[in-house]
Design an enzyme around this catalytic site. Sequence first.
Site, PDB file in Angstrom:
ATOM      1  N   HIS A  17      53.281  25.728  35.518  1.00 21.81           N
ATOM      2  CA  HIS A  17      53.648  26.424  36.762  1.00 21.81           C
ATOM      3  C   HIS A  17      54.968  25.885  37.308  1.00 21.81           C
ATOM      4  CE1 HIS A  17      49.076  26.923  37.308  1.00 21.81           C
ATOM      5  NE2 HIS A  17      49.557  28.121  37.043  1.00 21.81           N
ATOM      6  N   LYS A  41      37.009  34.866  42.500  1.00 18.40           N
ATOM      7  CA  LYS A  41      37.057  33.559  41.856  1.00 18.40           C
ATOM      8  C   LYS A  41      36.501  32.474  42.764  1.00 18.40           C
ATOM      9  CE  LYS A  41      40.922  34.191  38.697  1.00 18.40           C
ATOM     10  NZ  LYS A  41      42.200  33.630  38.260  1.00 18.40           N
ATOM     11  N   ARG A  90      52.589  32.745  28.747  1.00 19.15           N
ATOM     12  CA  ARG A  90      52.387  31.618  27.836  1.00 19.15           C
ATOM     13  C   ARG A  90      52.280  32.098  26.392  1.00 19.15           C
ATOM     14  NH1 ARG A  90      47.087  29.463  30.347  1.00 19.15           N
ATOM     15  NH2 ARG A  90      46.898  31.689  30.265  1.00 19.15           N
ATOM     16  N   SER A 128      45.389  26.207  33.814  1.00 14.64           N
ATOM     17  CA  SER A 128      44.648  25.494  34.860  1.00 14.64           C
ATOM     18  C   SER A 128      43.176  25.366  34.481  1.00 14.64           C
ATOM     19  CB  SER A 128      44.760  26.224  36.199  1.00 14.64           C
ATOM     20  OG  SER A 128      46.064  26.170  36.698  1.00 14.64           O
TER      21      SER A 128
END
Length: 159
Positions: A17, A41, A90, A128
């Site tokens: 990040h 979430k 990514r 994460s």
Amino acid sequence: MKTAIYPGSFDPVTYGHIDIIKRGALLFDKLIVAVLLNPIKKPLFSIEERIELLKVTTKNIPNVQIDYFDGLLVDYAKKVKADVIIRGLRMISDFEYEFQMALINKKLDPSIETVFLMTNEQYSYFSSSAVKEIAQFRGGFSKFVPEIVAQKLKEKLNP
């Protein structure tokens, strides 16, 4: 003045990040790192904790502002007068989802562009979620996050 938003859950903020934040800050006059309040979430860190970790880890980047939002990203972008949404990629698997979101956002507000930044290869293989899982099982996760984040993860997961 060009303003960009880098949205995400940042639960927790990782070196990946921070790489995107640093590079985005070089491209735009102002970069708002916006923490998403996602009711679906269940984050490990509260919104306040995530904001504080982002403030600490980006304090040396002068044109970065930390904020939070809920609801539609394009509505938040209008509110803060942002021209651009930054998304980090990514792996190729990220592209399909991010491309779909970019098209939806463009349909909702054609004036807002999405810019994709490829994550530096040294950060491309972790997330994460992976960091939290490694930390939960007391693995060596500190190479993926700043020291302050590693300390907070240890406090949360291994009291």
